[in-house]
Design a protein around this motif. Structure first.
Motif, PDB file in Angstrom:
ATOM      1  N   SER A  35     -19.864   8.101  36.105  1.00  0.00           N
ATOM      2  CA  SER A  35     -19.577   6.735  35.672  1.00  0.00           C
ATOM      3  C   SER A  35     -20.864   5.935  35.594  1.00  0.00           C
ATOM      4  CB  SER A  35     -18.596   6.045  36.629  1.00  0.00           C
ATOM      5  OG  SER A  35     -19.198   5.828  37.888  1.00  0.00           O
ATOM      6  N   SER A  36     -20.827   4.882  34.791  1.00  0.00           N
ATOM      7  CA  SER A  36     -21.951   3.958  34.672  1.00  0.00           C
ATOM      8  C   SER A  36     -21.412   2.539  34.579  1.00  0.00           C
ATOM      9  CB  SER A  36     -22.804   4.278  33.445  1.00  0.00           C
ATOM     10  OG  SER A  36     -23.478   5.504  33.605  1.00  0.00           O
ATOM     11  N   ARG A  37     -22.277   1.599  34.870  1.00  0.00           N
ATOM     12  CA  ARG A  37     -21.879   0.192  34.826  1.00  0.00           C
ATOM     13  C   ARG A  37     -23.050  -0.648  34.332  1.00  0.00           C
ATOM     14  NH1 ARG A  37     -23.465   1.449  39.983  1.00  0.00           N
ATOM     15  NH2 ARG A  37     -24.711  -0.168  41.044  1.00  0.00           N
ATOM     16  N   LEU A  38     -22.737  -1.790  33.730  1.00  0.00           N
ATOM     17  CA  LEU A  38     -23.765  -2.677  33.186  1.00  0.00           C
ATOM     18  C   LEU A  38     -23.289  -4.118  33.340  1.00  0.00           C
ATOM     19  CD1 LEU A  38     -26.460  -2.948  31.599  1.00  0.00           C
ATOM     20  CD2 LEU A  38     -25.076  -3.000  29.511  1.00  0.00           C
ATOM     21  N   THR A  39     -24.200  -4.984  33.789  1.00  0.00           N
ATOM     22  CA  THR A  39     -23.900  -6.403  33.968  1.00  0.00           C
ATOM     23  C   THR A  39     -24.981  -7.233  33.294  1.00  0.00           C
ATOM     24  OG1 THR A  39     -22.806  -6.017  36.083  1.00  0.00           O
ATOM     25  CG2 THR A  39     -23.556  -8.262  35.647  1.00  0.00           C
ATOM     26  N   VAL A  40     -24.543  -8.237  32.531  1.00  0.00           N
ATOM     27  CA  VAL A  40     -25.461  -9.185  31.886  1.00  0.00           C
ATOM     28  C   VAL A  40     -25.043 -10.580  32.323  1.00  0.00           C
ATOM     29  CG1 VAL A  40     -26.358 -10.069  29.710  1.00  0.00           C
ATOM     30  CG2 VAL A  40     -25.717  -7.647  29.907  1.00  0.00           C
ATOM     31  N   GLU A  41     -25.994 -11.401  32.730  1.00  0.00           N
ATOM     32  CA  GLU A  41     -25.694 -12.761  33.169  1.00  0.00           C
ATOM     33  C   GLU A  41     -26.851 -13.684  32.833  1.00  0.00           C
ATOM     34  OE1 GLU A  41     -25.582 -13.270  37.458  1.00  0.00           O
ATOM     35  OE2 GLU A  41     -26.623 -11.355  37.719  1.00  0.00           O
ATOM     36  N   GLY A  42     -26.536 -14.989  32.799  1.00  0.00           N
ATOM     37  CA  GLY A  42     -27.598 -15.940  32.520  1.00  0.00           C
ATOM     38  C   GLY A  42     -27.055 -17.317  32.212  1.00  0.00           C
ATOM     39  N   PRO A  43     -27.961 -18.277  32.030  1.00  0.00           N
ATOM     40  CA  PRO A  43     -27.529 -19.653  31.731  1.00  0.00           C
ATOM     41  C   PRO A  43     -27.194 -19.824  30.256  1.00  0.00           C
ATOM     42  CG  PRO A  43     -29.917 -19.549  31.899  1.00  0.00           C
ATOM     43  CD  PRO A  43     -29.414 -18.170  32.215  1.00  0.00           C
ATOM     44  N   LEU A  44     -26.188 -20.651  29.978  1.00  0.00           N
ATOM     45  CA  LEU A  44     -25.906 -21.077  28.611  1.00  0.00           C
ATOM     46  C   LEU A  44     -26.529 -22.431  28.335  1.00  0.00           C
ATOM     47  CD1 LEU A  44     -22.165 -19.982  28.301  1.00  0.00           C
ATOM     48  CD2 LEU A  44     -24.167 -18.872  27.303  1.00  0.00           C
ATOM     49  N   LYS A  45     -26.517 -23.268  29.361  1.00  0.00           N
ATOM     50  CA  LYS A  45     -27.211 -24.551  29.309  1.00  0.00           C
ATOM     51  C   LYS A  45     -27.796 -24.795  30.684  1.00  0.00           C
ATOM     52  CE  LYS A  45     -26.699 -29.386  27.902  1.00  0.00           C
ATOM     53  NZ  LYS A  45     -25.759 -30.433  27.410  1.00  0.00           N
ATOM     54  N   LYS A  46     -29.092 -24.987  30.752  1.00  0.00           N
ATOM     55  CA  LYS A  46     -29.806 -25.037  32.020  1.00  0.00           C
ATOM     56  C   LYS A  46     -29.145 -26.010  32.992  1.00  0.00           C
ATOM     57  CE  LYS A  46     -33.668 -23.679  34.172  1.00  0.00           C
ATOM     58  NZ  LYS A  46     -34.036 -22.283  34.419  1.00  0.00           N
ATOM     59  N   ASN A  47     -28.822 -25.489  34.179  1.00  0.00           N
ATOM     60  CA  ASN A  47     -28.228 -26.276  35.259  1.00  0.00           C
ATOM     61  C   ASN A  47     -26.873 -26.879  34.912  1.00  0.00           C
ATOM     62  OD1 ASN A  47     -30.463 -25.842  36.993  1.00  0.00           O
ATOM     63  ND2 ASN A  47     -31.569 -27.525  36.011  1.00  0.00           N
ATOM     64  N   LYS A  48     -26.284 -26.436  33.796  1.00  0.00           N
ATOM     65  CA  LYS A  48     -24.976 -26.956  33.400  1.00  0.00           C
ATOM     66  C   LYS A  48     -23.938 -25.842  33.252  1.00  0.00           C
ATOM     67  CE  LYS A  48     -25.080 -31.503  32.604  1.00  0.00           C
ATOM     68  NZ  LYS A  48     -24.064 -32.455  33.116  1.00  0.00           N
ATOM     69  N   SER A  49     -24.362 -24.731  32.705  1.00  0.00           N
ATOM     70  CA  SER A  49     -23.404 -23.702  32.342  1.00  0.00           C
ATOM     71  C   SER A  49     -24.037 -22.328  32.464  1.00  0.00           C
ATOM     72  CB  SER A  49     -22.916 -23.925  30.913  1.00  0.00           C
ATOM     73  OG  SER A  49     -22.026 -22.921  30.522  1.00  0.00           O
ATOM     74  N   SER A  50     -23.211 -21.335  32.841  1.00  0.00           N
ATOM     75  CA  SER A  50     -23.700 -19.962  32.942  1.00  0.00           C
ATOM     76  C   SER A  50     -22.555 -18.999  32.667  1.00  0.00           C
ATOM     77  CB  SER A  50     -24.299 -19.695  34.326  1.00  0.00           C
ATOM     78  OG  SER A  50     -23.321 -19.855  35.338  1.00  0.00           O
ATOM     79  N   PHE A  51     -22.896 -17.704  32.538  1.00  0.00           N
ATOM     80  CA  PHE A  51     -21.887 -16.687  32.247  1.00  0.00           C
ATOM     81  C   PHE A  51     -22.272 -15.391  32.937  1.00  0.00           C
ATOM     82  CE2 PHE A  51     -25.169 -15.418  29.389  1.00  0.00           C
ATOM     83  CZ  PHE A  51     -24.995 -14.041  29.215  1.00  0.00           C
ATOM     84  N   ILE A  52     -21.286 -14.502  33.065  1.00  0.00           N
ATOM     85  CA  ILE A  52     -21.540 -13.140  33.523  1.00  0.00           C
ATOM     86  C   ILE A  52     -20.528 -12.223  32.848  1.00  0.00           C
ATOM     87  CG2 ILE A  52     -20.092 -13.478  35.584  1.00  0.00           C
ATOM     88  CD1 ILE A  52     -21.915 -11.427  37.008  1.00  0.00           C
ATOM     89  N   ILE A  53     -20.989 -11.078  32.376  1.00  0.00           N
ATOM     90  CA  ILE A  53     -20.137 -10.043  31.782  1.00  0.00           C
ATOM     91  C   ILE A  53     -20.530  -8.722  32.433  1.00  0.00           C
ATOM     92  CG2 ILE A  53     -19.461  -8.827  29.691  1.00  0.00           C
ATOM     93  CD1 ILE A  53     -20.172 -11.319  28.111  1.00  0.00           C
ATOM     94  N   SER A  54     -19.529  -8.020  32.957  1.00  0.00           N
ATOM     95  CA  SER A  54     -19.815  -6.772  33.668  1.00  0.00           C
ATOM     96  C   SER A  54     -18.797  -5.724  33.268  1.00  0.00           C
ATOM     97  CB  SER A  54     -19.765  -7.004  35.177  1.00  0.00           C
ATOM     98  OG  SER A  54     -20.155  -5.855  35.886  1.00  0.00           O
ATOM     99  N   GLY A  55     -19.268  -4.521  32.925  1.00  0.00           N
ATOM    100  CA  GLY A  55     -18.371  -3.468  32.485  1.00  0.00           C
ATOM    101  C   GLY A  55     -18.679  -2.132  33.136  1.00  0.00           C
ATOM    102  N   ARG A  56     -17.653  -1.269  33.229  1.00  0.00           N
ATOM    103  CA  ARG A  56     -17.802   0.089  33.776  1.00  0.00           C
ATOM    104  C   ARG A  56     -17.003   1.066  32.910  1.00  0.00           C
ATOM    105  NH1 ARG A  56     -15.768   0.340  39.834  1.00  0.00           N
ATOM    106  NH2 ARG A  56     -14.001  -0.755  38.866  1.00  0.00           N
ATOM    107  N   ARG A  57     -17.448   2.325  32.950  1.00  0.00           N
ATOM    108  CA  ARG A  57     -16.667   3.388  32.317  1.00  0.00           C
ATOM    109  C   ARG A  57     -17.036   4.724  32.934  1.00  0.00           C
ATOM    110  NH1 ARG A  57     -15.487   7.373  28.783  1.00  0.00           N
ATOM    111  NH2 ARG A  57     -13.907   7.023  27.153  1.00  0.00           N
ATOM    112  N   THR A  58     -16.013   5.548  33.156  1.00  0.00           N
ATOM    113  CA  THR A  58     -16.268   6.942  33.517  1.00  0.00           C
ATOM    114  C   THR A  58     -16.342   7.759  32.234  1.00  0.00           C
ATOM    115  OG1 THR A  58     -13.901   7.366  33.735  1.00  0.00           O
ATOM    116  CG2 THR A  58     -15.079   6.748  35.732  1.00  0.00           C
ATOM    117  N   TYR A  59     -17.033   8.900  32.334  1.00  0.00           N
ATOM    118  CA  TYR A  59     -17.192   9.729  31.138  1.00  0.00           C
ATOM    119  C   TYR A  59     -17.044  11.208  31.460  1.00  0.00           C
ATOM    120  CZ  TYR A  59     -21.778   8.632  33.175  1.00  0.00           C
ATOM    121  OH  TYR A  59     -22.801   8.356  34.044  1.00  0.00           O
TER     122      TYR A  59
END
Length: 887
Positions: A356-380
């Protein structure tokens, strides 16, 4: 004679003059004293350091100013409104005269506090966040110490809520505030509290933490102290870094696997994600992900859980004394909050493993106002099937995938919006077997945080949750496509009120619309289990109160209401569980209502600085149940049914007590907790019940009473190179159901009287950390045939009493090691390798046993003169390697 009169008059005259002079002297002295405050004084500048200004006034006025050092911040600066003022005016600009009075004494001005009892209380509040990412710090501690000489000694504190918010209301004065969170450097602030104040704090990670892994910070001391001093009983806060030290199956760090190693938690299958808490069934655990319920927390037949550690911020686990804000389950609460996303910078992290592997991407959308995170996994693992020589294997599939996503936006200081979701799916499709199985969870929640004022915080949430599974037998049996699901639509609102430093009040409500589809045939006209709908409501209030330095209480009341609502088709049964017919209810018609009060109370008494005793009582109700066949120790095909006209809600009365002690240096902690549960309307199924593809499923169910009791002992070391815990659990859980074993008590499937968990992690050096855990448990109850006879080509087992036998005892050792790269100046790479071995000495633990035609070459189980059985084991030793990265 005249001369005598003259002399007498003269004496009287002088007496009067002396008397007048004395009065005049007193008057002049008093006037001179009052002149100390009214005296005009000229200064050469307007901006002063406070301590320098006081010295200047004393020198120029030739008097002394007496004051408490705690009544002002001596190192602070003051800008005067002028340089030609009276002494009283100067002092007024230094001291708050609402809190202090100026008293004249001979050549002295005394700054004394007024009666503070009549003063309005003042509130300090704010948010705690991680400096590097802006993530909210949940369950962080804010400790408050009074500093003023004239103040009553005070040491108190609060814990941040699930959104990092804190509030504490105090009398005016000077205080030291200590902000701390495990794994972060604590921060101290000295504050002169004269008006409502907002203080947001950003904590930085402790540099003594080795690659964010070894839990060895000074803030661990605070966490150990809080376990003794808090009123919580049976609560555990689990840090992600602690979880990452627990060796896991196939190298995947797992929240549920860490929970399963805690005292009072049992597992009855190899590698499964189900867990059983203090005698409760698996469906009696409330599992929340960002406040949305998860009805099946397993991936890959239970070997993985649905929780991706890269997306998790905080885990709080209650195995007793569940807060009044939560209801609907009898045994435990696993409350998991996802990360909000890095508000400061973009980042990528993940891991690559053998299957299996996993990947996460995160960061601000608007400095000090908004942020996001997306994280996914899959076995193969299924990708390797394509290289098989077997055609059926090449066409088979075995995998899971999931996705976590979260977004937040801060409109202003008082309003913040969160939106989060989870989607996961499993597929088990073996061409060599006559079926296909797939299941999945979907959740979504939108939350609005609102701050009415510094003392009142609210969170309102809209929730969606869905769990479904499918069994397709159409490859061999025409038209067999069986599906089941449960959906929730919910609205809830929670309020936190901080009236003063001795009370913390929570109140709120929730309302959920459930849709149950226990089972239906999709490929045929054959009717399935009738669908049903229900409304579940909750209303609660609770208060955590300090009654003194030694005694704290938490008490609350929850009112729950459950209503079955049409449109519905209900099968009616007689007293012998035979179907009588079907009754129809119109859309919106409420045809059955259950309700009840659920009181909660717990108390803590400090026996000493490092020792406490706690006691609690909880009453809880559960209005739905999961039907599972645990013959294999795990189950994916969870059928959820509501309480009905025939099946009444489950109820639990839970009594708990505990003793907690820390060593003087806070390095070790010891706890002993005991509990007793009285259970009513416990659901089981009759002997030889048919659970899958059965329209009359409810007729297979039986209900009765239950009892559970146990003792949990735990020793834990939180600081140093070697950390971990050793725990022992003694527990029993039994049921009494009229139609099973003649109504006598029998062991429930999760009854395992003895269990031992040992978990340890050791920091060898800056690059290597090793960890291990050992698990032992009494074999779980099973029902084996008392005799076997052959009828033609068939083996016919004859069963006796329910749960009259046990599997062999379970034990297992897991090992793990983390290898970190050499430190490079300025490098942002935080990658490392994880090597792990699950079941290190290759123990083949029995998942179940069954009768087989050929017994000669199989691993057999015998006992008490009974027949031999085939012992089915899931797997032995499993090594794995994972590369973890973060940029």
């Amino acid at each position: 004679m005249l001369s005598n009169i003259t002399i007498e008059f003269s004496v009287m005259k002088y007496q009067r003059i002396i008397y007048v002079l004395v009065l005049l002297s007193w008057y002049l002295q008093l006037n001179a004293q009052s002149d100390l405050l009214s005296k005009q004084m000229s200064l050469d500048k307007q901006q002063w350091k406070v301590v320098d200004l006081l010295q200047e006034l004393e020198q120029k006025g030739d008097f002394t100013i007496a004051y408490s050092p705690g009544s002002l911040l001596a190192d602070s600066n003051v800008i005067l409104s002028g340089t030609q003022l009276r002494v009283e005016q100067y002092l007024q600009e230094i001291f708050d005269l609402q809190r202090y009075q100026l008293l004249d004494r001979k050549n002295k001005i005394v700054v004394a506090p007024v009666n503070l009892e009549g003063l309005e209380k003042i509130t300090i509040s704010g948010y705690l966040r991680e400096a590097e990412t802006g993530e909210s710090l949940i369950a962080a501690t804010v400790q408050v110490n009074s500093l003023g000489d004239f103040q009553d000694p005070l040491t108190t504190g609060v814990v941040t809520n699930n959104y990092g918010f804190y509030s504490i209301t105090l009398t005016p004065g000077t205080y030291e505030l200590i902000y701390s969170y495990v794994g972060f450097e604590l921060q101290r602030k000295v504050i002169q509290l004269t008006d409502n104040l907002t203080v947001d704090i950003s904590l930085t990670r402790d540099p003594s933490m080795l690659n964010e892994v070894v839990v060895e910070a000074n803030t661990e001391v605070e966490k150990v102290e809080r376990k003794v001093k808090s009123v919580d009983l049976g609560k555990t806060e689990i840090g992600i870094q602690e979880i990452k030290q627990v060796p896991a199956l196939l190298g995947e760090v797992d929240v549920v696997k860490a929970v399963q190693l805690l005292p009072g938690v049992k597992v009855i299958g190899e590698g499964g994600s189900n867990f059983f808490v203090r005698g409760g069934a698996a469906d009696q655990n409330l599992i929340l992900l960002d406040e949305a319920p998860i009805y099946n927390a397993s991936h890959l037949m239970g070997f993985f859980s649905v929780f991706n550690s890269d997306a998790i911020n905080n885990i709080q686990f209650y195995r007793g004394n569940i807060p009044a804000a939560y209801g609907g389950r009898l045994s435990s609460l696993l409350d998991i909050h996802m990360k909000e996303g890095n508000r400061e910078k973009f980042g990528i992290s993940g891991g690559i493993g053998l299957i299996s592997s996993r990947l996460t991407v995160e960061g601000p959308l608007k400095k000090n106002k908004s942020s996001f995170i997306i994280s996914g996994r899959r076995t193969y693992a299924d990708l390797f099937f394509k290289f098989s020589n077997n055609e059926l294997t090449r066409k088979s599939s075995l995998y899971f995938y999931d996705l976590n996503a979260k977004f937040n936006y801060q409109f202003n200081e008082k309003n913040k919006l969160f939106a989060s979701g989870y989607f996961g799916r499993d597929l088990n499709k073996f061409r060599s077997l006559p079926y296909v199985i797939d299941w999945g969870n979907v959740t979504g929640s939108i939350r609005w945080n609102h701050l009415f004022n510094q003392r009142l915080f609210s969170n309102t949430t809209v929730i969606f949750s869905k769990y479904d599974y499918r069994i397709n037998l159409s490859s061999n049996v025409s038209g067999q496509d069986w599906r089941s699901e449960i959906k929730d639509y919910a609205l809830k609102s929670d309020f936190n009120y901080y009236p003063n430093h001795k009370n913390f009040v929570s109140f709120g409500f929730s309302s959920t619309y459930h849709q149950f589809q226990p089972g239906e045939h999709h490929a045929t006209d054959e009717p399935g289990v009738p669908a049903s709908n229900a409304l579940e409501h909750g209303l609660y209030i609770s208060n955590e109160q300090q009654l003194g330095e030694r005694i704290s209480l938490e008490y609350g009341l929850r009112y729950s209401l459950f209503q079955l609502i049409g449109k519905a088709e209900v099968i009616l049964y007689d007293k012998n569980y035979r179907p009588l017919g079907v009754q129809q209810f119109d859309s919106g018609e409420i045809y059955k209502t259950y309700q009840g009060l659920e009181p909660r109370i717990s108390g803590r008494y400090l026996l000493g600085e490092h020792t406490s005793f706690k006691i609690s009582y909880n009453r809880q109700k559960q209005y739905m149940q999961q039907i599972s066949n645990l013959a294999l120790g795990f189950n994916v095909f969870d059928i959820w049914l509501p309480s009905s006209l025939q099946t009444k809600p489950q109820t639990a009365d839970i009594f708990s007590l505990g003793y907690f002690q820390n060593s003087k240096n806070q390095q070790f902690e010891f706890s002993a907790e005991a509990y007793l549960k009285r259970l009513t309307n416990q659901v089981d199924y009759k002997d030889h019940a048919r659970l899958i593809m059965n329209r009359y499923l409810e007729g297979e169910l039986r209900s009765g009473k239950g009892r559970a009791y146990g003792l949990e002992l735990m020793v834990r070391r939180r600081r140093g190179r070697l950390t971990g815990w050793l725990s022992y659990t003694l527990s029993r859980v039994e049921r009494s159901i009229k139609d099973i074993n003649g109504g006598e008590y029998f062991p429930a499937p999760q009854d395992q009287p003895h269990s031992i968990n040992a978990v340890g992690s050791y920091e060898i050096n800056e690059r290597w950390t090793v960890s291990a855990n050992f698990v032992y448990a009494t074999g779980r109850p099973v029902t084996l045939p008392e005799e076997i006879f052959r009828y033609g080509h068939y083996i016919v087992p004859v069963y006796g009493r329910r749960s009259s036998d046990r599997l062999p005892d379970y034990h297992r050792l897991d090992l793990s090691a983390n290898l970190y790269p050499k430190e490079k100046p300025g490098s942002k790479n935080q990658s490392y390798w994880t090597f792990s071995v699950y079941n290190a000495y290759n123990r083949y633990n029995a998942a179940t046993v069954f009768v087989t035609n050929e017994l000669a070459d199989l691993d057999l189980v015998k006992g008490n003169g009974k027949p031999a059985f085939h012992k089915l084991s899931m797997f032995g030793l499993i090594p794995s390697v994972t590369y973890n990265f973060k940029f």
